[in-house]
Design a protein around this motif. Sequence first.
Motif, mmCIF file in Angstrom:
data_model
loop_
_atom_site.group_PDB
_atom_site.id
_atom_site.type_symbol
_atom_site.label_atom_id
_atom_site.label_comp_id
_atom_site.label_asym_id
_atom_site.label_seq_id
_atom_site.Cartn_x
_atom_site.Cartn_y
_atom_site.Cartn_z
ATOM 1 N N SER A 43 0.616 -0.977 0.072
ATOM 2 C CA SER A 43 -0.276 -0.221 0.150
ATOM 3 C C SER A 43 0.713 1.716 -0.513
ATOM 4 C CB SER A 43 -0.518 -0.113 1.351
ATOM 5 O OG SER A 43 -0.290 -0.223 2.199
ATOM 6 N N ASN A 44 1.681 1.588 0.189
ATOM 7 C CA ASN A 44 3.023 2.151 -0.219
ATOM 8 C C ASN A 44 3.211 3.144 -1.360
ATOM 9 O OD1 ASN A 44 3.518 2.766 2.641
ATOM 10 N ND2 ASN A 44 5.355 1.347 3.340
ATOM 11 N N GLY A 45 3.072 2.149 -2.538
ATOM 12 C CA GLY A 45 3.516 2.266 -3.857
ATOM 13 C C GLY A 45 4.634 2.159 -4.136
ATOM 14 N N LEU A 46 5.258 1.886 -3.222
ATOM 15 C CA LEU A 46 6.856 1.861 -3.729
ATOM 16 C C LEU A 46 7.586 1.098 -5.107
ATOM 17 C CD1 LEU A 46 8.486 3.956 -0.314
ATOM 18 C CD2 LEU A 46 8.051 5.433 -2.882
ATOM 19 N N SER A 47 8.795 1.149 -5.470
ATOM 20 C CA SER A 47 9.276 -0.139 -6.125
ATOM 21 C C SER A 47 7.836 -0.842 -7.252
ATOM 22 C CB SER A 47 9.731 -0.605 -5.086
ATOM 23 O OG SER A 47 11.122 -0.243 -4.618
ATOM 24 N N GLN A 48 7.104 -0.201 -7.119
ATOM 25 C CA GLN A 48 5.994 -1.033 -8.088
ATOM 26 C C GLN A 48 5.838 0.270 -9.920
ATOM 27 O OE1 GLN A 48 2.863 -0.458 -5.882
ATOM 28 N NE2 GLN A 48 3.580 -0.917 -3.560
ATOM 29 N N ILE A 49 5.212 -1.217 -10.387
ATOM 30 C CA ILE A 49 4.659 -1.285 -11.629
ATOM 31 C C ILE A 49 3.186 -1.311 -11.936
ATOM 32 C CG2 ILE A 49 4.717 -1.186 -14.022
ATOM 33 C CD1 ILE A 49 7.610 -2.060 -14.441
ATOM 34 N N ARG A 50 2.500 -0.195 -12.081
ATOM 35 C CA ARG A 50 0.815 -0.159 -12.186
ATOM 36 C C ARG A 50 0.086 0.477 -13.680
ATOM 37 N NH1 ARG A 50 -2.626 0.081 -5.993
ATOM 38 N NH2 ARG A 50 -0.329 -0.774 -5.130
ATOM 39 N N ALA A 51 -1.244 -0.272 -13.778
ATOM 40 C CA ALA A 51 -1.865 0.018 -14.407
ATOM 41 C C ALA A 51 -2.768 0.692 -14.659
ATOM 42 C CB ALA A 51 -2.006 -0.902 -15.808
ATOM 43 N N PHE A 52 -3.111 1.949 -15.543
ATOM 44 C CA PHE A 52 -4.621 2.622 -15.312
ATOM 45 C C PHE A 52 -5.126 2.543 -16.753
ATOM 46 C CE2 PHE A 52 -1.240 3.939 -12.558
ATOM 47 C CZ PHE A 52 -1.835 3.577 -10.923
ATOM 48 N N ASP A 53 -6.073 2.295 -15.782
ATOM 49 C CA ASP A 53 -7.365 2.394 -17.428
ATOM 50 C C ASP A 53 -7.930 3.948 -17.894
ATOM 51 O OD1 ASP A 53 -9.421 2.582 -19.590
ATOM 52 O OD2 ASP A 53 -10.454 0.679 -18.314
ATOM 53 N N MET A 54 -7.069 4.562 -18.601
ATOM 54 C CA MET A 54 -7.602 6.181 -19.492
ATOM 55 C C MET A 54 -8.766 6.158 -19.534
ATOM 56 S SD MET A 54 -4.827 8.376 -18.287
ATOM 57 C CE MET A 54 -5.108 6.569 -16.720
ATOM 58 N N THR A 55 -9.441 5.058 -20.092
ATOM 59 C CA THR A 55 -10.951 5.488 -20.541
ATOM 60 C C THR A 55 -12.220 5.391 -19.140
ATOM 61 O OG1 THR A 55 -11.812 3.152 -20.670
ATOM 62 C CG2 THR A 55 -10.420 3.589 -22.730
ATOM 63 N N ASN A 56 -11.335 4.904 -18.556
ATOM 64 C CA ASN A 56 -12.471 5.746 -17.204
ATOM 65 C C ASN A 56 -12.684 6.778 -16.217
ATOM 66 O OD1 ASN A 56 -13.577 2.670 -17.000
ATOM 67 N ND2 ASN A 56 -12.088 1.894 -15.866
ATOM 68 N N LEU A 57 -12.024 7.804 -16.970
ATOM 69 C CA LEU A 57 -11.597 9.351 -16.553
ATOM 70 C C LEU A 57 -12.504 10.603 -17.215
ATOM 71 C CD1 LEU A 57 -7.680 9.584 -15.349
ATOM 72 C CD2 LEU A 57 -9.661 9.454 -13.727
ATOM 73 N N THR A 58 -12.799 11.037 -16.946
ATOM 74 C CA THR A 58 -13.349 11.827 -17.438
ATOM 75 C C THR A 58 -12.833 13.255 -16.982
ATOM 76 O OG1 THR A 58 -15.323 12.181 -15.888
ATOM 77 C CG2 THR A 58 -16.082 11.235 -17.538
ATOM 78 N N SER A 74 -2.515 3.312 -4.145
ATOM 79 C CA SER A 74 -3.985 2.801 -4.112
ATOM 80 C C SER A 74 -5.401 1.895 -5.120
ATOM 81 C CB SER A 74 -5.043 3.060 -2.569
ATOM 82 O OG SER A 74 -5.529 4.489 -3.881
ATOM 83 N N GLU A 75 -4.952 2.362 -5.994
ATOM 84 C CA GLU A 75 -5.840 2.667 -7.490
ATOM 85 C C GLU A 75 -5.153 1.655 -8.322
ATOM 86 O OE1 GLU A 75 -8.699 4.939 -7.326
ATOM 87 O OE2 GLU A 75 -7.523 5.993 -6.961
ATOM 88 N N GLY A 76 -5.460 0.779 -9.715
ATOM 89 C CA GLY A 76 -4.462 0.500 -10.663
ATOM 90 C C GLY A 76 -4.708 -0.729 -10.374
ATOM 91 N N ALA A 77 -3.568 -1.578 -11.358
ATOM 92 C CA ALA A 77 -3.911 -2.850 -11.373
ATOM 93 C C ALA A 77 -2.033 -3.161 -11.026
ATOM 94 C CB ALA A 77 -3.761 -3.303 -12.850
ATOM 95 N N VAL A 78 -1.656 -3.581 -10.494
ATOM 96 C CA VAL A 78 0.045 -3.940 -9.803
ATOM 97 C C VAL A 78 0.075 -5.048 -11.106
ATOM 98 C CG1 VAL A 78 0.893 -5.393 -8.031
ATOM 99 C CG2 VAL A 78 -0.915 -3.774 -7.404
ATOM 100 N N LEU A 79 1.548 -4.642 -11.186
ATOM 101 C CA LEU A 79 2.269 -5.302 -12.417
ATOM 102 C C LEU A 79 3.482 -6.276 -11.659
ATOM 103 C CD1 LEU A 79 1.666 -3.908 -15.863
ATOM 104 C CD2 LEU A 79 -0.095 -4.949 -14.366
ATOM 105 N N GLY A 80 4.069 -5.358 -11.399
ATOM 106 C CA GLY A 80 4.619 -6.094 -10.403
ATOM 107 C C GLY A 80 5.577 -5.356 -8.750
ATOM 108 N N TRP A 81 6.012 -5.831 -7.950
ATOM 109 C CA TRP A 81 6.274 -4.376 -6.965
ATOM 110 C C TRP A 81 7.465 -5.244 -6.683
ATOM 111 C CZ3 TRP A 81 5.026 -6.216 -1.329
ATOM 112 C CH2 TRP A 81 4.102 -6.959 -1.133
ATOM 113 N N GLY A 82 8.475 -5.447 -5.641
ATOM 114 C CA GLY A 82 9.369 -5.097 -5.377
ATOM 115 C C GLY A 82 10.512 -4.908 -5.796
ATOM 116 N N LEU A 83 10.788 -4.138 -7.013
ATOM 117 C CA LEU A 83 11.331 -3.311 -7.941
ATOM 118 C C LEU A 83 12.067 -2.397 -7.775
ATOM 119 C CD1 LEU A 83 8.112 -4.047 -10.724
ATOM 120 C CD2 LEU A 83 10.574 -5.637 -10.462
ATOM 121 N N ARG A 84 13.502 -2.346 -7.716
ATOM 122 C CA ARG A 84 13.826 -1.117 -6.856
ATOM 123 C C ARG A 84 13.543 0.106 -7.793
ATOM 124 N NH1 ARG A 84 18.582 1.562 -8.487
ATOM 125 N NH2 ARG A 84 19.580 2.851 -6.034
ATOM 126 N N ASN A 85 13.979 0.002 -9.278
ATOM 127 C CA ASN A 85 14.085 0.885 -10.339
ATOM 128 C C ASN A 85 13.745 0.430 -11.559
ATOM 129 O OD1 ASN A 85 13.859 4.281 -10.270
ATOM 130 N ND2 ASN A 85 15.708 3.911 -10.679
#
Length: 484
Positions: free
Chosen positions: A185-200, A210-221
């Motif tokens: 939940s800290n969001g650090l060292s992560q890759i996430r995907a977000f659906d831009m079609t849901n935004l107005t 806290s949002e988006g799909a987590v593709l992977g974490w435990g990733l330094r940079n």
Amino acid sequence: MKTNRAARTALAAAGLSVSTVVAQGTACSSILVPTYSPPSVASGWQAQLVVGGLTKPRSIEFDTAGGLLVVESGKGVTRHTFIDNGGTCLTADQSVLLINDTTLNHGLALSEDGKTIYASSAEAVAAWDYNPRAGTVGTSRVVVNRMSNNDLVTRTLLISKKQKGTLIVSRGSADGNELRAETLSNGLSQIRAFDMTNLTRGSDPYNFNSEGAVLGWGLRNSVGVGEHPVTGGIYAVENSMDGVTRNGKDIHENNPGEELNYFGALSGSGTQLGHNFGYPRCFAVWDLAEIPQNDGLKIGDQFATDEKFLTDEVCGSEFVAPRLTLPAHYAPLDIKFSSDGSEAYISFHGSFNKQDPAGYRVSTIAFDAQKGEPVAKADSKDALVDIMTNPDNAKCPGACFRPAGLAFDSTGRLWMTSDTTGEIYVLQKTGDGSTPTATASGTIVTPTGTAGKDNSANGGLWTWETKVIAYGAVAFVVGWLAVF
């Protein structure tokens, strides 16, 4: 023409046949040359410096009108057009500041239709409506936020071509407080995907933590992120930890290895989305001999930094190992796939704290195009094939090019930014193993600082210089001539 005669005289004096060079390469009316030793380029490739004088250029993208968009860190997004004479013979035509925003520092992406620009700061991803024909943008709106942390502040962006409307965002760690990356939940060292079609336009931005799909974490940079064009598999190149020890022994000179990590396809077919890749507890072996108590380890295996608290066996069973491990401290910053998926191209920014400087190059990795995975085995040490390198890394990082962003244009040429020198190069396959390059015949351009400058009107007296960029064993050819 006097300048042509001067060029021929200088090249002849340098011991190189003008007719041979021009026949193999492309005669350019003007060329730029770097202020440092010219790069070495592999046989079967040609390369040319085409832009200088930029402010730390990072990510690049071509728009649908052929303009090159560049994130200049601390400045904004600029747009560049060129007079294209074929091959690597290009001359800068127009350069404009498209987005004036000094918080932008790295990430850049274009929507599938080319009508929206996404760019990132340390805190947020913003979007602008974009008209590529007119070269104009609308007002910005924030689409992802809550990403501020210290030190590792680049936010790489990628628009998926397989999962329409999906924006992938990579965020690094907070160095000095690495253990925060152990909490999802800290969001650090992560890759996430977000659906831009849901935004107005009236929507609140996505909260990265806290949002988006987590593709992977435990990733330094994971600064470079790419999508395989055939399978849609998502790969990232990881800048691993500096200053690592093993059971109290310093092993940082040649460990840990940088990583090529695989996350799966966004479609969900055969995916491993959402898994942990080990940081900040586990790292990939590169130089086994440097690691004490290394029984049972091989290249690419995950190892623990202190076996009193976590064993290698736990690292190997609980976390995902890299698909390939790359040399330590190479610092990969981008990954782009060829259109057929048979190769991945990676830019290596280079080391900053290694006794023997390493990296500072553009390399390629062979892929099985249909399977969408590297040909080399996971424990391979020779998966990389270098395309463009510095002739002497001992002069780096102070006097050499440092690759950052990559982009392919519509003709298949590969473009590369060098951020610390403020430059852009263009590379092209020749396909015949020859060693062509752009050569000068007319107005010659020499650099001032990191920029190119035309000295042809310097009080009626100008100095001509050309350098044939190295190919294979040939370093370069230099010619000088004063013209009154």
